[in-house]
Design an enzyme around this catalytic site. Sequence first.
Site, short mmCIF file in Angstrom:
data_model
loop_
_atom_site.label_atom_id
_atom_site.label_comp_id
_atom_site.label_asym_id
_atom_site.label_seq_id
_atom_site.Cartn_x
_atom_site.Cartn_y
_atom_site.Cartn_z
CG HIS A 122 -1.78 -1.22 1.30
ND1 HIS A 122 -2.67 -1.58 0.31
CD2 HIS A 122 -1.88 -2.20 2.24
CE1 HIS A 122 -3.28 -2.71 0.65
NE2 HIS A 122 -2.81 -3.12 1.82
N GLY A 180 6.18 -6.46 3.29
CA GLY A 180 5.78 -5.97 1.98
C GLY A 180 4.32 -5.58 1.91
CE LYS A 181 1.33 -8.48 6.79
NZ LYS A 181 1.20 -8.64 8.27
CG LEU A 182 2.63 0.42 4.69
CD1 LEU A 182 1.18 0.46 4.24
CD2 LEU A 182 2.72 0.71 6.17
#
Lengths: 348, 348, 348, 348
Positions: free
Chosen positions: A264, A292-294
């Site tokens: 994101h 790696g979510k953000l």
Amino acid sequence: MKKPSRFLQTPIEPFAVDHGLTADEILSRMERISFQGRNLAIARRIWRKMLDDDVTIFLGMAGALSAGGLRLIVARLIADRYVDCLVSTGANLYHDLHETRGKHHYLGSAQADDAMLAQEGIDRVYDTFASEDEFIDNDSWIAEFAASLEPRPYTTREFLYLLGGHLWTTTERDGILTSAYRANVPIFCPAIADSSIGMGLSQARQKVPGTGYIDIIGDVVESANVIIRRPRTASVVLGGGTPKNFINQASVQAEFFSDDVSGHRYAVQIVTDVPHFGGASGSSLEEAQSWGKLATDSDRVSVQADATIALPLLVSALAEVDPHVLTRRRKPVLTLAYRIMTIDEQTI
Amino acid sequence: MKKPSRFLQTPIEPFAVDHGLTADEILSRMERISFQGRNLAIARRIWRKMLDDDVTIFLGMAGALSAGGLRLIVARLIADRYVDCLVSTGANLYHDLHETRGKHHYLGSAQADDAMLAQEGIDRVYDTFASEDEFIDNDSWIAEFAASLEPRPYTTREFLYLLGGHLWTTTERDGILTSAYRANVPIFCPAIADSSIGMGLSQARQKVPGTGYIDIIGDVVESANVIIRRPRTASVVLGGGTPKNFINQASVQAEFFSDDVSGHRYAVQIVTDVPHFGGASGSSLEEAQSWGKLATDSDRVSVQADATIALPLLVSALAEVDPHVLTRRRKPVLTLAYRIMTIDEQTI
Amino acid sequence: MKKPSRFLQTPIEPFAVDHGLTADEILSRMERISFQGRNLAIARRIWRKMLDDDVTIFLGMAGALSAGGLRLIVARLIADRYVDCLVSTGANLYHDLHETRGKHHYLGSAQADDAMLAQEGIDRVYDTFASEDEFIDNDSWIAEFAASLEPRPYTTREFLYLLGGHLWTTTERDGILTSAYRANVPIFCPAIADSSIGMGLSQARQKVPGTGYIDIIGDVVESANVIIRRPRTASVVLGGGTPKNFINQASVQAEFFSDDVSGHRYAVQIVTDVPHFGGASGSSLEEAQSWGKLATDSDRVSVQADATIALPLLVSALAEVDPHVLTRRRKPVLTLAYRIMTIDEQTI
Amino acid sequence: MKKPSRFLQTPIEPFAVDHGLTADEILSRMERISFQGRNLAIARRIWRKMLDDDVTIFLGMAGALSAGGLRLIVARLIADRYVDCLVSTGANLYHDLHETRGKHHYLGSAQADDAMLAQEGIDRVYDTFASEDEFIDNDSWIAEFAASLEPRPYTTREFLYLLGGHLWTTTERDGILTSAYRANVPIFCPAIADSSIGMGLSQARQKVPGTGYIDIIGDVVESANVIIRRPRTASVVLGGGTPKNFINQASVQAEFFSDDVSGHRYAVQIVTDVPHFGGASGSSLEEAQSWGKLATDSDRVSVQADATIALPLLVSALAEVDPHVLTRRRKPVLTLAYRIMTIDEQTI
């Protein structure tokens, strides 16, 4: 004379009280104070940046926000497209349905005698009461609707769109489900089984064998594809829980299939849980980067506050943005009426 | 038809976002939602009731509120006499003095490298920075002032009045100490030794033997007498700590000497600490009743929120009350310039 | 084959339950798990390191630990010289005195009806009850003792030593005050005014004018001098509050006067408060480095836990250390019987 | 002489440290102290009562307990039948599978640089690290297994039993999934879609269309039937989340169909979340009574503590119970190998 330190650049500016300050003015003045007040002000700034950028905005909601009086704020965020996709717990959708059907939650007390409440058929959510009989009636209503559908598996996204449509036809009242239906904003509910909607679905199967099938793995696929089709995304999370993780997981899953996805671009979370016990609900946005979510260069802020204080103030401030910001927003166009949804005319 | 339950009387009314809502309108709409949002709205209602009633209002402040940008809100509460007596930690008065002397705290980051900050002489308070050199300069300034006083014990109430006066003469700037000086609002600081003001006082004694004596037991006597002379009281507490307990203790001590005293009539606390670990900071207002700190029929509310969010909103709303409410308030008249203070012309 | 990451060196080792594990075995196995369990295990390791090193160990205690059943653990830490100097809130010393005088606190309930408790003269501390009449009796006892002292200012260190002595003579019972008296461990109580001991002192002054004077600025001087005389120090803090800050301030103040001082070498804190609201109680040990309260290369750990769980386990584990560790400890030798204390035969 | 108050019956007994105390001795002494220490001691007492009674014991687990080093404690609780049915988040089962497959989680730091971790493919869970590549390998392993199953919907209970069996055959290592498989203890995972297991299932469908179908509404039916068949139940909950609610919902749903059901007879919860923000995770056990989730005369206790401290201590104490207690326990007999499970030889 000593050179001023690079660490001492922007002074704190004590909040100055004035007569008649609006929400936006209050949050604007809170940008220069400290702690969670500053963080809430940053949340407003980041959300405004999202609206100007070309990003799909996910909203996650956990906690008893609908029962607690915030459902019309969320409905407004959906209707005016401050957000593009909702991920919710089942309870929030259920309590929304309850009020959209014309029933109420009630002002109660956290010091109530629960044995007495149990005897009188009153369910308590901290300082808020509701009628168990009315809840049982909702369950039947949901069961009846679910039993009337063609007996096949439905993603929660499809089922909730149909439920929202049925609710709108029946009531013509604003709420989360009905606004999402009318605005073509998808709702995912990964833990739908863990809610009274899940109970209603299980009763549907009791009535009509073969009904009440939910395909939550289909939701995993679809939510990832939403991101693959339009890889720039933002996340606004209220209260942790499954919605927070599901929004992040969608990005991680999407990255598995597409090189264009890299977490994101923006993240706002309003939580009361804390990081140091290791649970996902309270986990920091920094930690989310490691997964790696953000994106590592994302704009992000975590606000430690009860949403019943933070959200009325924050969304009242957002309501003061120039309406052109919303009309010129490059929001994704979604169609939800079928088994396979589309985003910007691409199937998912 | 079933009779509606006595527990289901007043429905939750979902917060409706509108354009341009003011602080007072926001809190007014929050009266009918749940959880801490409702509690903050109740805090506003109770404080307004206090202003209409004939009560001495104590304000307690703990936590880094001055460094965090709330000092001018407190100054305003004092100047406009929303409160009549302040009980504070030393740090809040010290950081107030720092800014009144023209220095600043600065926007910083909670993720800073503290070893590097230490090397550069930067002190960190969560996400806020300040210069250690400037703090050392304050200490000397306080030491010099304290060393200039007649060498005898001073209650914190007397010392802080004199310090506020000196600060006003020197700077003519608004702040907590200067506003309290000008408005004749007493400040008690029971843990003054545990702050940089205490360090400054210890340095005074280094300079001029016999100076830097503080008579905190005198404060215990005086604070109880304030209540004995005017037994109807109210308590507003920000953040627990010694101020919260000291305000309650004054009432308990007063009750020991006078039958007219029976606990605070109103109590508002905005805290982040919780009851279930047993500490006084997080203790409930119900528990306070068992001790007689609070009248059993008192209006009271506990708000679980960071003051940097709650206070700007709450005091902005209070600033919208009709100014006549403040002018017609039956506030106590205090004189503080001498060793013995008076309240409503009675010595204490 | 890919080289293993430098970040993946020591595997988590799942806690293995066995029959009859002792406290020390449990904490030893917790070193290889995560979150606060690991932190508590690290606290044990660091405290053991302190015992082997040449450091003065400060213990800070806030929260209702004495009323809550932990006073004999603290007394044991003092008697066996796991610690060298105590900084406490007044309440903890007061509740200790209460039990040493043969009175009790009682198992109660957090759901009690406080109005009824008030009526029956029962004071509640979360889930613990006590008799208000017995408390009033303590106040008088303290007042009587304080009124019997030569009328001059006393540091809390001197006063509490005398009080401990009087208590020992009267009761010959173990407790915090009596153990500290017998072991010549000084007790500082910077917020003594904010406690029932402060109330007792104010009643002393009522009885005998000129008595009940406490010189808390003298405590600031003395606590700094303890560190100047013996600059290697360690800090164990239970529950934040004034004790936490006072122990840190002593080091900062000492550094102002002596180049040999550079912050505590070890720091353990067991707290329930959190950093993100900016208050000192919950502030991180990293932040403490920026202020010079803690050496930047210090061993340190912060444990987020209620002391009523963490302390019994931790101190039971410490009780399993080889007794020679304690006998060969290079602990400071203190004399406290006079207005001026000594440490290792140097006056302070 | 005044009659002693009915509120002052059982004195607090200060915890006495002794050499070599075992877990059970520690918790036994904690029964007479206060706050969360007492509550943890009560948890031990209630769990022992459950073991002596004729109840089906549900265990709920949320939070990163498996990654955090507690998976073998849970495996032990299952293998020795301290519990009869597990409700878990997907993450806890996934991290269990990870270690059972011979991979590890690693000691890490909460202060790590997450951008750097992201670059090196390290995922962080607060102070614990793991390899993203190894996680991706797990996902494929799960996907492959799921793709090999007959393409039809599976309840999570059936799927996780099969997965546990496959894992046991492959590894012959102890863990949660393998122990549950071997002990015929069912596992429900209502939010399985919101986890890496859900991601693996979605990848299965990518490989072999028609696979990866999960019937979570079937889980709602089955979990309710487990209670209908054997209406006396108990609930032990670690960390809130979907497991807590699902265990309660099963009871409420069961009550809808059977008059013999009237809420859990015993309830223990170890949580870090708090009630006052209204969310289900932190909700009190008293509130649960109003909903009929809990019998109004149930034995119950809520412990506010990190499970990584509370669980090693609590289960080490339980491991000291007489082994006959476990062998003579009237535990339900379950068969799980088929689409339809049985309990005490009745189909569900």
